[in-house]
Design a protein around this motif. Structure first.
Motif, mmCIF file in Angstrom:
data_model
loop_
_atom_site.group_PDB
_atom_site.id
_atom_site.type_symbol
_atom_site.label_atom_id
_atom_site.label_comp_id
_atom_site.label_asym_id
_atom_site.label_seq_id
_atom_site.Cartn_x
_atom_site.Cartn_y
_atom_site.Cartn_z
ATOM 1 N N ALA A 1 0.831 -1.204 0.000
ATOM 2 C CA ALA A 1 0.000 0.000 0.000
ATOM 3 C C ALA A 1 0.866 1.255 0.000
ATOM 4 O O ALA A 1 0.596 2.225 -0.731
ATOM 5 C CB ALA A 1 -0.931 -0.013 1.213
ATOM 6 N N ALA A 2 1.923 1.242 0.808
ATOM 7 C CA ALA A 2 2.829 2.398 0.871
ATOM 8 C C ALA A 2 3.473 2.664 -0.484
ATOM 9 O O ALA A 2 3.605 3.820 -0.921
ATOM 10 C CB ALA A 2 3.896 2.171 1.939
ATOM 11 N N MET A 3 3.858 1.603 -1.193
ATOM 12 C CA MET A 3 4.509 1.774 -2.490
ATOM 13 C C MET A 3 3.528 2.247 -3.556
ATOM 14 O O MET A 3 3.903 3.031 -4.443
ATOM 15 C CB MET A 3 5.187 0.469 -2.901
ATOM 16 N N LEU A 4 2.282 1.803 -3.491
ATOM 17 C CA LEU A 4 1.273 2.308 -4.419
ATOM 18 C C LEU A 4 1.078 3.810 -4.231
ATOM 19 O O LEU A 4 0.958 4.560 -5.208
ATOM 20 C CB LEU A 4 -0.050 1.571 -4.209
ATOM 21 N N LEU A 5 1.070 4.252 -2.981
ATOM 22 C CA LEU A 5 0.950 5.689 -2.706
ATOM 23 C C LEU A 5 2.198 6.436 -3.179
ATOM 24 O O LEU A 5 2.106 7.498 -3.803
ATOM 25 C CB LEU A 5 0.726 5.912 -1.207
ATOM 26 N N GLU A 6 3.357 5.880 -2.892
ATOM 27 C CA GLU A 6 4.619 6.538 -3.267
ATOM 28 C C GLU A 6 4.754 6.677 -4.778
ATOM 29 O O GLU A 6 5.289 7.681 -5.276
ATOM 30 C CB GLU A 6 5.788 5.735 -2.704
ATOM 31 N N ALA A 7 4.264 5.697 -5.523
ATOM 32 C CA ALA A 7 4.366 5.727 -6.983
ATOM 33 C C ALA A 7 3.260 6.557 -7.629
ATOM 34 O O ALA A 7 3.207 6.661 -8.864
ATOM 35 C CB ALA A 7 4.340 4.305 -7.533
ATOM 36 N N GLY A 8 2.381 7.143 -6.833
ATOM 37 C CA GLY A 8 1.317 7.982 -7.385
ATOM 38 C C GLY A 8 0.222 7.189 -8.068
ATOM 39 O O GLY A 8 -0.472 7.712 -8.950
ATOM 40 N N ARG B 1 12.695 -0.023 -8.553
ATOM 41 C CA ARG B 1 12.887 -0.555 -7.201
ATOM 42 C C ARG B 1 11.559 -1.031 -6.613
ATOM 43 O O ARG B 1 11.484 -2.090 -5.990
ATOM 44 C CB ARG B 1 13.551 0.504 -6.313
ATOM 45 N N ILE B 2 10.506 -0.237 -6.826
ATOM 46 C CA ILE B 2 9.197 -0.616 -6.292
ATOM 47 C C ILE B 2 8.686 -1.883 -6.970
ATOM 48 O O ILE B 2 8.229 -2.818 -6.311
ATOM 49 C CB ILE B 2 8.199 0.545 -6.453
#
Length: 224
Positions: free
Chosen positions: A17-24, A56-57
């Motif tokens: 979830a954090a990576m989905l947010l970080e990737a926009g 990386r993500i």
């Protein structure tokens, strides 16, 4: 490289979830809702296709997917990884590389010329196939792809996605009735929790999203 350590399901969900947010990939708007392909209006939108632009993500998420399917389905459960056209293809390729397995992909419709095929790549009769997609909403596209896989004489009892909505019980019921288990890294509830923790959106928007997730059929846009 096959992951040697399996994070907990909860940790995978939180970090995904954090990576989905970080990737926009995530958009929330309660005043001007999004129209989804199904025709539904919602204050939520997710675009997992963006992930392929973040090396990386995407690498970590594919490690998570490999760990998830190995834990939930088995380390030797599959013979072929199949991606659904088009969004599932890059994720299937990355996962097939992780698991050292052959890859194929499934067209939405027959090619229309040549062999008129829906399956590209090798899918031997009797092969145990894992269908990979970017996300799962109502399960309709999954069932179409699974039907095409099974028509080859292969079997398909599992599908893996980066993200599943997790708010339409009928979706997972449809897959269960078809004899298919869904493996998802995270769902809307995980994204909402992580968005609150990060302060990624204002509190009013997050409250409106929470109301939608609790009763998507009854949700109405926020008015000024």
């Amino acid at each position: 490289m096959i992951p040697a350590a399996f994070p907990s399901r909860e940790e995978i969900a939180r970090l995904s979830a954090a990576m989905l947010l970080e990737a926009g990939c995530v958009a929330f708007n309660a005043r001007e809702p999004f129209v989804h392909a199904s025709g539904r209006r919602a204050p939520t939108y997710i675009d997992c296709r963006r992930l392929i632009a973040y090396p990386r993500i995407r690498s970590v998420l594919m490690d998570f997917m490999a760990a998830t399917v190995m834990r939930e389905a088995g380390a030797e459960a599959f013979d072929v990884i199949a991606g659904g056209e088009t969004a599932g293809i890059p994720f299937a390729a990355l996962l097939a590389d992780r698991l050292a397995l052959p890859m194929a992909y499934v067209r939405k419709k027959p090619k229309g010329y040549g062999r008129n095929a829906r399956i590209e790549g090798l899918m031997p009769e009797g092969a145990r196939v894992l269908l990979v997609e970017d996300l799962a909403t109502d399960g309709g596209s999954k069932l179409s792809f699974i039907e095409a896989i099974r028509e080859t004489g292969a079997t398909c009892a599992h599908t893996a996605v980066v993200f599943a909505y997790g708010i339409f019980p009928a979706m997972e019921a449809r897959l269960t009735e078809a004899g298919v288990a869904l493996h998802a890294l995270c769902r809307w509830a995980d994204v909402l929790e992580e968005a609150r923790r990060r302060g990624a959106f204002d509190a009013g928007t997050l409250d409106a999203v929470a109301a939608y997730l609790a009763a998507p059929e009854d949700w109405a846009p926020v008015t000024a």
